[in-house]
Scaffold this motif. Structure first.
Motif, PDB file in Angstrom:
ATOM      1  N   ARG A   1       0.823  -1.216   0.000  1.00  0.00           N
ATOM      2  CA  ARG A   1       0.000   0.000   0.000  1.00  0.00           C
ATOM      3  C   ARG A   1       0.854   1.262   0.000  1.00  0.00           C
ATOM      4  O   ARG A   1       0.370   2.337  -0.375  1.00  0.00           O
ATOM      5  N   LEU A   2       2.112   1.141   0.424  1.00  0.00           N
ATOM      6  CA  LEU A   2       3.004   2.296   0.384  1.00  0.00           C
ATOM      7  C   LEU A   2       3.175   2.801  -1.044  1.00  0.00           C
ATOM      8  O   LEU A   2       3.374   3.998  -1.266  1.00  0.00           O
ATOM      9  N   MET A   3       3.096   1.904  -2.010  1.00  0.00           N
ATOM     10  CA  MET A   3       3.150   2.319  -3.405  1.00  0.00           C
ATOM     11  C   MET A   3       1.757   2.650  -3.927  1.00  0.00           C
ATOM     12  O   MET A   3       1.559   3.645  -4.632  1.00  0.00           O
ATOM     13  N   ARG A   4       0.780   1.830  -3.544  1.00  0.00           N
ATOM     14  CA  ARG A   4      -0.570   2.022  -4.084  1.00  0.00           C
ATOM     15  C   ARG A   4      -1.191   3.341  -3.637  1.00  0.00           C
ATOM     16  O   ARG A   4      -2.003   3.922  -4.363  1.00  0.00           O
ATOM     17  N   VAL A   5      -0.811   3.832  -2.448  1.00  0.00           N
ATOM     18  CA  VAL A   5      -1.408   5.085  -1.986  1.00  0.00           C
ATOM     19  C   VAL A   5      -1.102   6.230  -2.944  1.00  0.00           C
ATOM     20  O   VAL A   5      -1.920   7.126  -3.157  1.00  0.00           O
ATOM     21  N   PHE A   6       0.059   6.174  -3.591  1.00  0.00           N
ATOM     22  CA  PHE A   6       0.423   7.232  -4.540  1.00  0.00           C
ATOM     23  C   PHE A   6      -0.351   7.074  -5.860  1.00  0.00           C
ATOM     24  O   PHE A   6      -0.683   8.073  -6.494  1.00  0.00           O
ATOM     25  N   LEU A   7      -0.648   5.834  -6.232  1.00  0.00           N
ATOM     26  CA  LEU A   7      -1.454   5.620  -7.433  1.00  0.00           C
ATOM     27  C   LEU A   7      -2.881   6.115  -7.205  1.00  0.00           C
ATOM     28  O   LEU A   7      -3.458   6.778  -8.076  1.00  0.00           O
ATOM     29  N   HIS A   8      -3.444   5.817  -6.013  1.00  0.00           N
ATOM     30  CA  HIS A   8      -4.778   6.326  -5.676  1.00  0.00           C
ATOM     31  C   HIS A   8      -4.785   7.857  -5.709  1.00  0.00           C
ATOM     32  O   HIS A   8      -5.699   8.482  -6.251  1.00  0.00           O
ATOM     33  N   THR A   9      -3.751   8.442  -5.132  1.00  0.00           N
ATOM     34  CA  THR A   9      -3.662   9.904  -5.064  1.00  0.00           C
ATOM     35  C   THR A   9      -3.567  10.514  -6.453  1.00  0.00           C
ATOM     36  O   THR A   9      -4.227  11.516  -6.769  1.00  0.00           O
ATOM     37  N   GLN A  10      -2.747   9.905  -7.302  1.00  0.00           N
ATOM     38  CA  GLN A  10      -2.551  10.408  -8.665  1.00  0.00           C
ATOM     39  C   GLN A  10      -3.821  10.292  -9.492  1.00  0.00           C
ATOM     40  O   GLN A  10      -4.253  11.250 -10.138  1.00  0.00           O
ATOM     41  N   GLN A  11      -4.439   9.118  -9.471  1.00  0.00           N
ATOM     42  CA  GLN A  11      -5.586   8.866 -10.344  1.00  0.00           C
ATOM     43  C   GLN A  11      -6.811   9.664  -9.932  1.00  0.00           C
ATOM     44  O   GLN A  11      -7.647   9.999 -10.778  1.00  0.00           O
ATOM     45  N   ARG A  12      -6.935   9.989  -8.652  1.00  0.00           N
ATOM     46  CA  ARG A  12      -8.114  10.699  -8.172  1.00  0.00           C
ATOM     47  C   ARG A  12      -7.860  12.186  -7.920  1.00  0.00           C
ATOM     48  O   ARG A  12      -8.754  12.908  -7.496  1.00  0.00           O
ATOM     49  N   GLY A  13      -6.614  12.623  -8.150  1.00  0.00           N
ATOM     50  CA  GLY A  13      -6.299  14.034  -7.944  1.00  0.00           C
ATOM     51  C   GLY A  13      -6.437  14.466  -6.497  1.00  0.00           C
ATOM     52  O   GLY A  13      -6.972  15.548  -6.204  1.00  0.00           O
ATOM     53  N   LEU A  14      -5.946  13.641  -5.573  1.00  0.00           N
ATOM     54  CA  LEU A  14      -6.118  13.895  -4.143  1.00  0.00           C
ATOM     55  C   LEU A  14      -4.879  14.531  -3.525  1.00  0.00           C
ATOM     56  O   LEU A  14      -3.815  14.600  -4.144  1.00  0.00           O
ATOM     57  N   LYS A  15      -5.030  14.964  -2.276  1.00  0.00           N
ATOM     58  CA  LYS A  15      -3.914  15.408  -1.452  1.00  0.00           C
ATOM     59  C   LYS A  15      -3.749  14.421  -0.310  1.00  0.00           C
ATOM     60  O   LYS A  15      -4.727  13.812   0.147  1.00  0.00           O
ATOM     61  N   LEU A  16      -2.520  14.264   0.160  1.00  0.00           N
ATOM     62  CA  LEU A  16      -2.272  13.401   1.313  1.00  0.00           C
ATOM     63  C   LEU A  16      -2.609  14.158   2.585  1.00  0.00           C
ATOM     64  O   LEU A  16      -2.157  15.293   2.788  1.00  0.00           O
ATOM     65  N   HIS A  17      -3.393  13.543   3.443  1.00  0.00           N
ATOM     66  CA  HIS A  17      -3.660  14.121   4.760  1.00  0.00           C
ATOM     67  C   HIS A  17      -2.333  14.210   5.520  1.00  0.00           C
ATOM     68  O   HIS A  17      -1.499  13.309   5.419  1.00  0.00           O
ATOM     69  N   PRO A  18      -2.096  15.283   6.282  1.00  0.00           N
ATOM     70  CA  PRO A  18      -0.801  15.418   6.980  1.00  0.00           C
ATOM     71  C   PRO A  18      -0.474  14.252   7.903  1.00  0.00           C
ATOM     72  O   PRO A  18       0.704  13.905   8.061  1.00  0.00           O
ATOM     73  N   ASP A  19      -1.490  13.627   8.511  1.00  0.00           N
ATOM     74  CA  ASP A  19      -1.214  12.462   9.359  1.00  0.00           C
ATOM     75  C   ASP A  19      -0.748  11.278   8.521  1.00  0.00           C
ATOM     76  O   ASP A  19       0.085  10.478   8.967  1.00  0.00           O
ATOM     77  N   LEU A  20      -1.260  11.175   7.305  1.00  0.00           N
ATOM     78  CA  LEU A  20      -0.815  10.112   6.403  1.00  0.00           C
ATOM     79  C   LEU A  20       0.609  10.377   5.938  1.00  0.00           C
ATOM     80  O   LEU A  20       1.420   9.451   5.822  1.00  0.00           O
ATOM     81  N   VAL A  21       0.933  11.629   5.689  1.00  0.00           N
ATOM     82  CA  VAL A  21       2.310  12.003   5.336  1.00  0.00           C
ATOM     83  C   VAL A  21       3.271  11.559   6.431  1.00  0.00           C
ATOM     84  O   VAL A  21       4.320  10.951   6.161  1.00  0.00           O
ATOM     85  N   GLN A  22       2.899  11.849   7.677  1.00  0.00           N
ATOM     86  CA  GLN A  22       3.767  11.488   8.796  1.00  0.00           C
ATOM     87  C   GLN A  22       3.899   9.981   8.926  1.00  0.00           C
ATOM     88  O   GLN A  22       4.983   9.458   9.208  1.00  0.00           O
ATOM     89  N   LEU A  23       2.800   9.254   8.680  1.00  0.00           N
ATOM     90  CA  LEU A  23       2.843   7.798   8.783  1.00  0.00           C
ATOM     91  C   LEU A  23       3.767   7.211   7.719  1.00  0.00           C
ATOM     92  O   LEU A  23       4.538   6.290   7.996  1.00  0.00           O
ATOM     93  N   ILE A  24       3.718   7.749   6.506  1.00  0.00           N
ATOM     94  CA  ILE A  24       4.602   7.268   5.433  1.00  0.00           C
ATOM     95  C   ILE A  24       6.056   7.507   5.808  1.00  0.00           C
ATOM     96  O   ILE A  24       6.918   6.643   5.642  1.00  0.00           O
ATOM     97  N   ARG A  25       6.352   8.697   6.318  1.00  0.00           N
ATOM     98  CA  ARG A  25       7.733   9.004   6.718  1.00  0.00           C
ATOM     99  C   ARG A  25       8.203   8.086   7.837  1.00  0.00           C
ATOM    100  O   ARG A  25       9.338   7.616   7.833  1.00  0.00           O
ATOM    101  N   ASN A  26       7.316   7.828   8.798  1.00  0.00           N
ATOM    102  CA  ASN A  26       7.696   7.007   9.946  1.00  0.00           C
ATOM    103  C   ASN A  26       7.902   5.544   9.570  1.00  0.00           C
ATOM    104  O   ASN A  26       8.653   4.825  10.225  1.00  0.00           O
ATOM    105  N   GLN A  27       7.231   5.090   8.513  1.00  0.00           N
ATOM    106  CA  GLN A  27       7.289   3.667   8.157  1.00  0.00           C
ATOM    107  C   GLN A  27       8.043   3.434   6.846  1.00  0.00           C
ATOM    108  O   GLN A  27       7.824   2.424   6.165  1.00  0.00           O
ATOM    109  N   ALA A  28       8.932   4.358   6.526  1.00  0.00           N
ATOM    110  CA  ALA A  28       9.748   4.203   5.316  1.00  0.00           C
ATOM    111  C   ALA A  28      10.629   2.963   5.382  1.00  0.00           C
ATOM    112  O   ALA A  28      11.056   2.443   4.344  1.00  0.00           O
ATOM    113  N   SER A  29      10.895   2.461   6.591  1.00  0.00           N
ATOM    114  CA  SER A  29      11.733   1.264   6.742  1.00  0.00           C
ATOM    115  C   SER A  29      11.072   0.034   6.126  1.00  0.00           C
ATOM    116  O   SER A  29      11.745  -0.980   5.888  1.00  0.00           O
TER     117      SER A  29
END
Length: 333
Positions: free
Chosen positions: A157-185
């Motif tokens: 889903r770390l990759m799919r979230v960007f496909l969802h965002t791109q295809q639907r023209g969305l913005k990432l919620h700031p809490d989701l941004v933080q979660l992605i950064r925290n779980q980059a490992s």
């Protein structure tokens, strides 16, 4: 400015207050304080150098300031490169983190508007009701997670979230941004070899005219460089060339933005290139080539074109591209 905004809205007076209200994380606080400290030391040294107030770090004074601040490489170009890379890294941190926190400060509960009589009669999902897709909640033009374990349960889903965002023209919620950064490992060797992640990434690159924005977002949250280390090594890399005014990563993203514009260009001279691009059957090859075209510059002292071709071969093999596509990718680079 960030502290002033927080004070005006919440009457907070320190980073400790912001931490207590969970408006910043400890990592964000540390990065911001380190960055601000670095910029102040550069500014103070500029003042000492000129004997007066002066806040412009012109190219002719950069070597002196670098030496004063402890960059003592024997090679002047290396010394300058390390100093400027640190400078750009700190300013980038301030920009990215401040924008994320600004979004948090701006979040307010949506007012409950009285629905019209027609809305009451309309069947189906109510206005403003969130849509749940693939473990994510979509509402108000933003995509959010439904559970903090959304990526741990399915790292893909770390990759799919960007496909969802791109295809639907969305913005990432700031809490989701933080979660992605925290779980980059989670972007580990298994993730890098995952065919599903490869397919999703290439699908993102195949959206002609709509790639630059999502790649920049992937870069800003720290995902793109993890998934494509060959590009990640260009982050804040200074290019000592007359024709490059951006760091290598920014130069690459600007190039891709220009390619996006070219696909649908109606006026010359870009419209001439648009005519040529209509014959491109697999846009992802061109986008991937642009993404990697300066990757060789991360290995100084070698011909970056030859190194770039070798890196492209490695990336193509990792992504599972066939021989013909790999050959085309190397030719473009």
């Amino acid at each position: 400015n960030l502290l002033w905004m927080a004070f005006c809205k919440y009457q907070t007076r320190s980073w400790g207050d912001l931490l207590q209200r969970e408006l910043v994380t400890e990592t964000e606080r540390r990065h911001l304080e380190e960055a601000y400290d670095f910029l102040l030391r550069v500014r103070n040294d500029l003042h000492y150098h000129f004997g007066r107030a002066g806040d412009v770090l012109a190219k002719n004074v950069q070597p002196t300031i670098a030496h004063d601040l402890g960059y003592h490489d024997r090679s002047p170009s290396k010394r300058l490169e390390h100093f400027m890379r640190d400078l750009y890294t700190h300013t980038r941190n301030i920009d990215l983190i401040t924008r994320t926190i600004e979004q948090r400060l701006a979040l307010l509960p949506q007012p409950k508007l009285l629905a019209s009589f027609r809305e009451f009669l309309r069947p189906g999902r109510k206005r403003g009701e969130p849509q749940v897709v693939d473990g994510f909640k979509i509402q108000g033009g933003e995509i959010h997670f439904t559970s903090p374990r959304v990526f741990r349960d399915q790292p893909r889903r770390l990759m799919r979230v960007f496909l969802h965002t791109q295809q639907r023209g969305l913005k990432l919620h700031p809490d989701l941004v933080q979660l992605i950064r925290n779980q980059a490992s989670l972007v580990d060797n298994d993730f890098l070899r995952d065919p599903h992640a490869h397919e999703t990434f290439l699908e993102i690159l195949n959206q002609r005219g709509n790639v630059a924005t999502i790649l920049r977002l992937m870069h800003e949250v720290g995902f793109l460089g993890k998934y494509l280390p060959e590009f990640g090594r260009l982050t804040c890399l200074v290019q000592h060339e007359f024709y490059h005014q951006y760091t290598a990563d920014e130069h690459t993203l600007v190039c891709i933005a220009k390619l996006d514009e070219t696909w649908a260009a109606k006026k010359p001279p870009m419209s001439h290139y648009a005519e040529i691009l209509q014959s491109v059957e697999r846009p992802f090859v061109l986008y991937l080539a642009l993404l990697l075209h300066d990757a060789g510059k991360a290995q100084p002292g070698e011909d970056h074109s030859e190194v770039g071709a070798q890196l492209a071969l490695r990336v193509a093999k990792r992504l599972g591209l066939d021989a013909a596509t790999t050959h085309a990718l190397q030719l473009v680079i």
